[in-house]
Motif scaffolding. Structure first.
Motif, PDB file in Angstrom:
ATOM      1  N   ALA A   1     -40.958 -36.086  -1.854  1.00 36.85           N
ATOM      2  CA  ALA A   1     -41.958 -36.212  -2.680  1.00 36.85           C
ATOM      3  C   ALA A   1     -42.007 -34.737  -3.316  1.00 36.85           C
ATOM      4  N   MET A   2     -41.878 -34.024  -2.627  1.00 43.37           N
ATOM      5  CA  MET A   2     -41.842 -32.511  -3.017  1.00 43.37           C
ATOM      6  C   MET A   2     -40.791 -32.276  -4.098  1.00 43.37           C
ATOM      7  N   ILE A   3     -39.590 -32.612  -3.752  1.00 45.74           N
ATOM      8  CA  ILE A   3     -38.435 -32.571  -4.575  1.00 45.74           C
ATOM      9  C   ILE A   3     -38.449 -33.399  -5.865  1.00 45.74           C
ATOM     10  N   GLY A   4     -39.132 -34.639  -5.771  1.00 43.08           N
ATOM     11  CA  GLY A   4     -39.352 -35.299  -6.939  1.00 43.08           C
ATOM     12  C   GLY A   4     -40.436 -34.816  -8.054  1.00 43.08           C
ATOM     13  N   THR A   5     -41.395 -33.922  -7.226  1.00 42.23           N
ATOM     14  CA  THR A   5     -42.337 -33.508  -8.269  1.00 42.23           C
ATOM     15  C   THR A   5     -41.746 -32.264  -8.753  1.00 42.23           C
ATOM     16  N   PHE A   6     -41.157 -31.541  -8.053  1.00 46.90           N
ATOM     17  CA  PHE A   6     -40.444 -30.512  -9.011  1.00 46.90           C
ATOM     18  C   PHE A   6     -39.679 -30.806  -9.782  1.00 46.90           C
TER      19      PHE A   6
ATOM     20  N   GLU B   1     -42.455 -36.606   7.816  1.00 53.12           N
ATOM     21  CA  GLU B   1     -42.044 -35.451   7.111  1.00 53.12           C
ATOM     22  C   GLU B   1     -40.874 -35.652   5.986  1.00 53.12           C
ATOM     23  N   THR B   2     -40.088 -36.492   6.306  1.00 51.44           N
ATOM     24  CA  THR B   2     -39.032 -36.858   5.235  1.00 51.44           C
ATOM     25  C   THR B   2     -39.625 -37.232   3.875  1.00 51.44           C
ATOM     26  N   ALA B   3     -40.629 -38.152   3.841  1.00 53.43           N
ATOM     27  CA  ALA B   3     -41.210 -38.417   2.694  1.00 53.43           C
ATOM     28  C   ALA B   3     -41.942 -37.302   1.972  1.00 53.43           C
ATOM     29  N   VAL B   4     -42.455 -36.546   2.428  1.00 54.54           N
ATOM     30  CA  VAL B   4     -43.091 -35.459   2.089  1.00 54.54           C
ATOM     31  C   VAL B   4     -42.219 -34.627   1.211  1.00 54.54           C
TER      32      VAL B   4
ATOM     33  N   GLN C   1     -47.916 -26.869  -9.139  1.00 52.72           N
ATOM     34  CA  GLN C   1     -48.977 -27.064  -8.168  1.00 52.72           C
ATOM     35  C   GLN C   1     -48.812 -28.052  -7.047  1.00 52.72           C
ATOM     36  N   ILE C   2     -48.750 -29.237  -7.376  1.00 53.46           N
ATOM     37  CA  ILE C   2     -48.736 -30.254  -6.712  1.00 53.46           C
ATOM     38  C   ILE C   2     -47.289 -29.984  -5.747  1.00 53.46           C
ATOM     39  N   GLY C   3     -46.181 -29.694  -6.572  1.00 56.65           N
ATOM     40  CA  GLY C   3     -45.066 -29.589  -5.740  1.00 56.65           C
ATOM     41  C   GLY C   3     -45.174 -28.576  -4.670  1.00 56.65           C
ATOM     42  N   THR C   4     -45.756 -27.516  -5.081  1.00 55.13           N
ATOM     43  CA  THR C   4     -46.191 -26.303  -4.087  1.00 55.13           C
ATOM     44  C   THR C   4     -46.870 -26.756  -2.959  1.00 55.13           C
ATOM     45  N   ASN C   5     -48.108 -27.431  -3.103  1.00 59.00           N
ATOM     46  CA  ASN C   5     -48.815 -28.180  -2.099  1.00 59.00           C
ATOM     47  C   ASN C   5     -47.996 -28.741  -1.178  1.00 59.00           C
TER      48      ASN C   5
END
Length: 298
Positions: free
Chosen positions: A99-104, A93-96, A58-62
């Motif tokens: 973070a998306m990649i790391g969360t998934f 945007e790169t940090a976001v 869910q967090i990765g999707t957000n």
């Protein structure tokens, strides 16, 4: 601008995860745990693993939505919903994206344990869940931009989440899990309906053809009402058919809340719908908790 400037980096990352959306991840796992208990297959560690994995996805999707909506120009200064950190300039945007990649990736690590318990079905569920979380707003055919968001939410936050939680504990198929996933999925869709109804005018400008955009305001209002109604019908039918005890009717306690939500939904517009969005998420949690109690028979 001053309000944005006062937000600390730590607070910005909390906003990026959008914690108020986590009920959509927790609710189906609660119901899945209840179903597993009802069929005598409850297993605590796999259930907790399913909960952690669902929350990370869910967090990765957000984060994916925050990043891709910004890149596609869907998030602008006209946004009516909660702040998006990339659009607001709070986080690069790169940090976001990272973070998306790391969360998934973290959800995949949890998935390694769950696959060890539940086998290849959990592997398929995990891969599809992560890919769909990205494809909701990213990729060459973003689901949310083509009116498929409602179907995506029903499948992954209803059917897949509940049935997957049961499978990783019971290692067997359950019709009770499938049927019990329906009201959870419907109420998760109701959250999305409010979100997309609120944003339908700005989404048109961004070329985002959500189902609310395609249906228009009047039909979307009906969609919200019918979605809520169907969610309440399922436990009633389960009780009437003798599949569950009278405790299955516990979710009816929340019916007055649902009626007030529908009244407010059809009478409000724009940012005034933000409290309706939050209360719909609360309805999902309370309904699901009562439903879970009903399934286990208290």
């Amino acid at each position: 601008m001053s309000a944005v400037a006062e937000i600390s980096p730590a607070r910005a990352w909390v906003l990026a995860t959008r914690p108020k959306t986590l009920p959509a991840a927790v609710a189906p796992v609660l119901v899945g745990m209840a179903v597993a208990h009802a069929i005598g297959k409850f297993a605590l560690l796999p259930a907790l693993g399913a909960l952690l994995g669902a929350m990370l996805i869910q967090i990765g999707t957000n984060l994916a939505n925050d990043y891709f909506d910004f890149k596609k120009g869907a998030d602008t200064h006209e946004r009516l919903g909660p702040m998006r950190v990339t659009q607001a300039g709070l986080i690069d945007e790169t940090a976001v994206r990272n973070a998306m990649i790391g969360t998934f990736a973290a959800s995949a690590l949890v998935g390694v344990y769950l696959v060890g318990v539940g086998g290849w079905p959990i592997l398929v569920i995990g891969i599809l869940s992560i890919l769909s979380g990205i494809a909701y707003t990213g990729g060459p055919f973003p689901l949310g931009y083509h009116g498929l968001g409602d179907l995506f939410v029903f499948i992954f936050f209803g059917v897949v989440a509940v049935c997957g939680t049961v499978w990783v504990q019971a290692l067997e198929w359950s019709w009770l899990a499938l049927i019990s996933s329906v009201p959870v999925g419907l109420l998760s869709v109701a959250i999305l309906i409010v979100n997309n109804y609120r944003d339908r005018h700005t989404d048109v400008k961004a070329g985002k053809r959500t189902l609310a955009v395609r249906l228009g305001g009047k039909l979307t209002r009906w969609q919200y009402g019918v979605t809520l109604a169907l969610a309440y019908i399922v436990p009633v039918v389960q009780f009437a058919l003798g599949h569950l005890s009278p405790f299955a009717l516990l979710p009816l306690i929340t019916l007055p809340l649902a009626l007030r939500l529908f009244r407010d939904f059809i009478s409000l517009n724009g940012s005034d719908l933000n409290p309706v969005l939050e209360r719909t998420a609360k309805l999902l949690v309370i309904f699901s908790a009562l439903y879970a109690l009903g399934i286990v028979g208290l």
